[in-house]
Design an enzyme around this catalytic site. Structure first.
Site, PDB file in Angstrom:
ATOM      1  N   ASP A   3     -33.350   1.034 -62.256  1.00 42.87           N
ATOM      2  CA  ASP A   3     -31.925   1.325 -62.461  1.00 42.87           C
ATOM      3  C   ASP A   3     -31.807   2.825 -62.707  1.00 42.87           C
ATOM      4  O   ASP A   3     -32.776   3.470 -63.105  1.00 42.87           O
ATOM      5  CB  ASP A   3     -31.381   0.562 -63.679  1.00 42.87           C
ATOM      6  N   ASP A  12     -32.124   6.606 -58.530  1.00 44.89           N
ATOM      7  CA  ASP A  12     -30.909   6.253 -57.788  1.00 44.89           C
ATOM      8  C   ASP A  12     -31.268   5.320 -56.639  1.00 44.89           C
ATOM      9  O   ASP A  12     -32.016   5.698 -55.732  1.00 44.89           O
ATOM     10  CB  ASP A  12     -30.258   7.537 -57.268  1.00 44.89           C
ATOM     11  N   ASN A  27     -30.016  -5.605 -55.942  1.00 45.74           N
ATOM     12  CA  ASN A  27     -28.892  -6.077 -56.747  1.00 45.74           C
ATOM     13  C   ASN A  27     -27.994  -4.956 -57.267  1.00 45.74           C
ATOM     14  O   ASN A  27     -26.837  -5.207 -57.610  1.00 45.74           O
ATOM     15  CB  ASN A  27     -29.499  -6.886 -57.919  1.00 45.74           C
ATOM     16  N   TYR A  40     -15.189  -2.539 -51.781  1.00 47.84           N
ATOM     17  CA  TYR A  40     -16.167  -3.439 -52.410  1.00 47.84           C
ATOM     18  C   TYR A  40     -16.315  -4.714 -51.589  1.00 47.84           C
ATOM     19  O   TYR A  40     -17.431  -5.140 -51.263  1.00 47.84           O
ATOM     20  CB  TYR A  40     -15.716  -3.774 -53.834  1.00 47.84           C
ATOM     21  N   LYS A  48     -19.632  -6.103 -49.495  1.00 49.56           N
ATOM     22  CA  LYS A  48     -20.316  -7.369 -49.782  1.00 49.56           C
ATOM     23  C   LYS A  48     -20.315  -8.295 -48.563  1.00 49.56           C
ATOM     24  O   LYS A  48     -21.277  -9.056 -48.353  1.00 49.56           O
ATOM     25  CB  LYS A  48     -19.675  -8.044 -50.995  1.00 49.56           C
TER      26      LYS A  48
HETATM   27  N1  LIG Z   1     -20.180  -9.340 -62.489  1.00 54.46           N
HETATM   28  C1  LIG Z   1     -19.603 -10.016 -61.500  1.00 54.46           C
HETATM   29  O1  LIG Z   1     -18.606 -10.716 -61.697  1.00 54.46           O
HETATM   30  C2  LIG Z   1     -20.172  -9.914 -60.101  1.00 54.46           C
HETATM   31  C3  LIG Z   1     -19.658 -10.787 -59.136  1.00 54.46           C
HETATM   32  C4  LIG Z   1     -20.165 -10.717 -57.847  1.00 54.46           C
HETATM   33  C5  LIG Z   1     -21.170  -9.824 -57.550  1.00 54.46           C
HETATM   34  N2  LIG Z   1     -21.639  -8.983 -58.502  1.00 54.46           N
HETATM   35  C6  LIG Z   1     -22.699  -8.048 -58.112  1.00 54.46           C
HETATM   36  O2  LIG Z   1     -23.805  -8.201 -58.990  1.00 54.46           O
HETATM   37  C7  LIG Z   1     -24.597  -7.022 -58.941  1.00 54.46           C
HETATM   38  C8  LIG Z   1     -24.977  -6.644 -60.350  1.00 54.46           C
HETATM   39  O3  LIG Z   1     -23.814  -6.243 -61.044  1.00 54.46           O
HETATM   40  P1  LIG Z   1     -23.477  -6.705 -62.534  1.00 54.46           P
HETATM   41  O4  LIG Z   1     -22.301  -7.573 -62.457  1.00 54.46           O
HETATM   42  O5  LIG Z   1     -24.698  -7.196 -63.199  1.00 54.46           O
HETATM   43  O6  LIG Z   1     -22.955  -5.335 -63.146  1.00 54.46           O
HETATM   44  P2  LIG Z   1     -23.650  -4.274 -64.086  1.00 54.46           P
HETATM   45  O7  LIG Z   1     -22.757  -3.071 -64.008  1.00 54.46           O
HETATM   46  O8  LIG Z   1     -23.930  -4.872 -65.410  1.00 54.46           O
HETATM   47  O9  LIG Z   1     -25.034  -3.969 -63.367  1.00 54.46           O
HETATM   48  C9  LIG Z   1     -25.137  -3.157 -62.231  1.00 54.46           C
HETATM   49  C10 LIG Z   1     -26.307  -2.221 -62.442  1.00 54.46           C
HETATM   50  O10 LIG Z   1     -26.519  -1.481 -61.237  1.00 54.46           O
HETATM   51  C11 LIG Z   1     -26.856  -0.166 -61.605  1.00 54.46           C
HETATM   52  N3  LIG Z   1     -26.566   0.746 -60.508  1.00 54.46           N
HETATM   53  C12 LIG Z   1     -25.387   0.915 -59.867  1.00 54.46           C
HETATM   54  N4  LIG Z   1     -25.518   1.859 -58.937  1.00 54.46           N
HETATM   55  C13 LIG Z   1     -26.795   2.303 -58.979  1.00 54.46           C
HETATM   56  C14 LIG Z   1     -27.533   3.272 -58.259  1.00 54.46           C
HETATM   57  N5  LIG Z   1     -26.976   3.993 -57.295  1.00 54.46           N
HETATM   58  N6  LIG Z   1     -28.826   3.454 -58.582  1.00 54.46           N
HETATM   59  C15 LIG Z   1     -29.415   2.744 -59.572  1.00 54.46           C
HETATM   60  N7  LIG Z   1     -28.771   1.805 -60.292  1.00 54.46           N
HETATM   61  C16 LIG Z   1     -27.470   1.593 -59.987  1.00 54.46           C
HETATM   62  C17 LIG Z   1     -26.007   0.123 -62.835  1.00 54.46           C
HETATM   63  O11 LIG Z   1     -26.537   1.208 -63.594  1.00 54.46           O
HETATM   64  C18 LIG Z   1     -26.047  -1.207 -63.564  1.00 54.46           C
HETATM   65  O12 LIG Z   1     -27.088  -1.267 -64.512  1.00 54.46           O
HETATM   66  C19 LIG Z   1     -23.758  -5.978 -58.206  1.00 54.46           C
HETATM   67  O13 LIG Z   1     -24.235  -5.855 -56.882  1.00 54.46           O
HETATM   68  C20 LIG Z   1     -22.377  -6.589 -58.211  1.00 54.46           C
HETATM   69  O14 LIG Z   1     -21.605  -6.131 -57.137  1.00 54.46           O
HETATM   70  C21 LIG Z   1     -21.171  -9.012 -59.780  1.00 54.46           C
END
Ligand SMILES: NC(=O)c1ccc[n+]([C@@H]2O[C@H](COP(=O)([O-])OP(=O)(O)OC[C@H]3O[C@@H](n4cnc5c(N)ncnc54)[C@H](O)[C@@H]3O)[C@@H](O)[C@H]2O)c1
Length: 265
Positions: A40, A65, A92, A156, A160
């Site tokens: 991360d 990144d 992810n 977004y 996806k």
């Molecule tokens: N939370 C929801 O309701 C939901 C629903 C559908 C899909 N998602 C997807 O789940 C995945 C995880 O998200 P989450 O909900 O756990 O949110 P979150 O914000 O808790 O986790 C996302 C993580 O990705 C990291 N990140 C983002 N861009 C980055 C980069 N360029 N380099 C390194 N790290 C990076 C962030 O620092 C963060 O720790 C994402 O792809 C999100 O689109 C989430």
């Protein structure tokens, strides 16, 4: 007999492992026996790795990144250097941008979201594949927002939808390799990404309204997505390939409905 759900001896990379879904997946895969590289850009990846080690598991950590080729090369190489192989990639890491669809999102914003969510996912797959062999498994985090409209902004949701097709076309391209690739499509899950939605609802005393559009009538937990990801990563899912598994309380299974008691309910 070995339990096919176990991940003993396997090595996994989890991106976006600092919080939310990625963190839950990293913890669960480690609990099932995998060595996990927690990746991360945020500091929380260190906490995730420490939590795995404290529980007796094997973990590495890389803060970088996930949207750049150099960052992706760095975590792929670090994984091979530390653990000597690569069996599982959970691509992810993601960002959401504005949650409400607007026709005025600008190009820089669209670019940034595609770069992390779609191109970053593809780059991570491309970097991992040369080190994977028969039985390896890739899981991408898509979203219900990629299935149809109503769950996110335009960039977004388009990113996806791209992930869902990336999984299908990559599965096709992997014909004959024995490497599987699938996606999960979470519904609304309480994580860093959605904390504003949850906080706002709590502030207004409307927490009970969260998740009411799905038949289970609740939001989901990161651990519930992790269960699906760890399953798809495992040999228990050995014939599941090119699919997107919605983990959304049934949200995408139904046309909009007006909640009222059902017969027998
Ligand atoms: N939370 C929801 O309701 C939901 C629903 C559908 C899909 N998602 C997807 O789940 C995945 C995880 O998200 P989450 O909900 O756990 O949110 P979150 O914000 O808790 O986790 C996302 C993580 O990705 C990291 N990140 C983002 N861009 C980055 C980069 N360029 N380099 C390194 N790290 C990076 C962030 O620092 C963060 O720790 C994402 O792809 C999100 O689109 C989430």
């Amino acid at each position: 007999m070995t339990d096919p759900i176990r991940l003993d001896g396997k090595v996994a990379i989890v991106t976006g492992a600092a919080s939310g879904i990625g963190r839950a997946t990293a913890l669960l895969m480690a609990e099932r026996g995998a060595a996990v590289m927690a990746v991360d850009r945020a500091d929380g990846a260190i906490d995730t790795a420490n939590a795995i080690r404290s529980a007796g598991g094997q973990a590495g950590v890389m803060q970088t990144d996930c949207a750049t080729e150099s960052g992706i090369a760095a975590f792929t190489q670090a994984t091979l250097a530390q653990f000597g192989r690569l069996d599982i990639l959970h691509a992810n890491a993601g960002i959401s941008g504005p949650l409400v669809p607007s026709l005025s999102s600008d190009l820089a914003e669209f670019d940034a979201i595609l770069r992390v969510n779609l191109i970053g996912t593809w780059l991570a797959i491309r970097a991992a594949l040369p080190h994977m062999t028969h039985g390896a498994s890739i899981i991408c985090t898509a979203s219900v927002a990629g299935v149809r409209a109503g769950a996110g902004g335009i960039p977004y949701s388009a990113s996806k939808a791209g992930v869902i097709n990336l999984v299908q076309t990559t599965a096709r391209a992997l014909t004959g390799t024995g490497i599987r690739i699938n996606a999960v499509a979470p519904g609304l899950i309480e994580t860093g990404m959605t904390s504003m939605v949850y906080e706002d609802a709590r502030k207004r005393g409307r927490e009970a309204k969260i998740g009411q559009l799905n038949p289970l009538r609740r939001g989901g937990e990161p651990a519930e997505i992790a269960q699906a990801v760890a399953f798809l990563a495992s040999d228990a899912a050995s014939y599941i390939n090119g699919q997107t598994l919605a983990v959304d309380g049934g949200l995408t299974s139904s046309l909009p409905f007006s909640p009222r008691p059902v017969a027998g309910g």
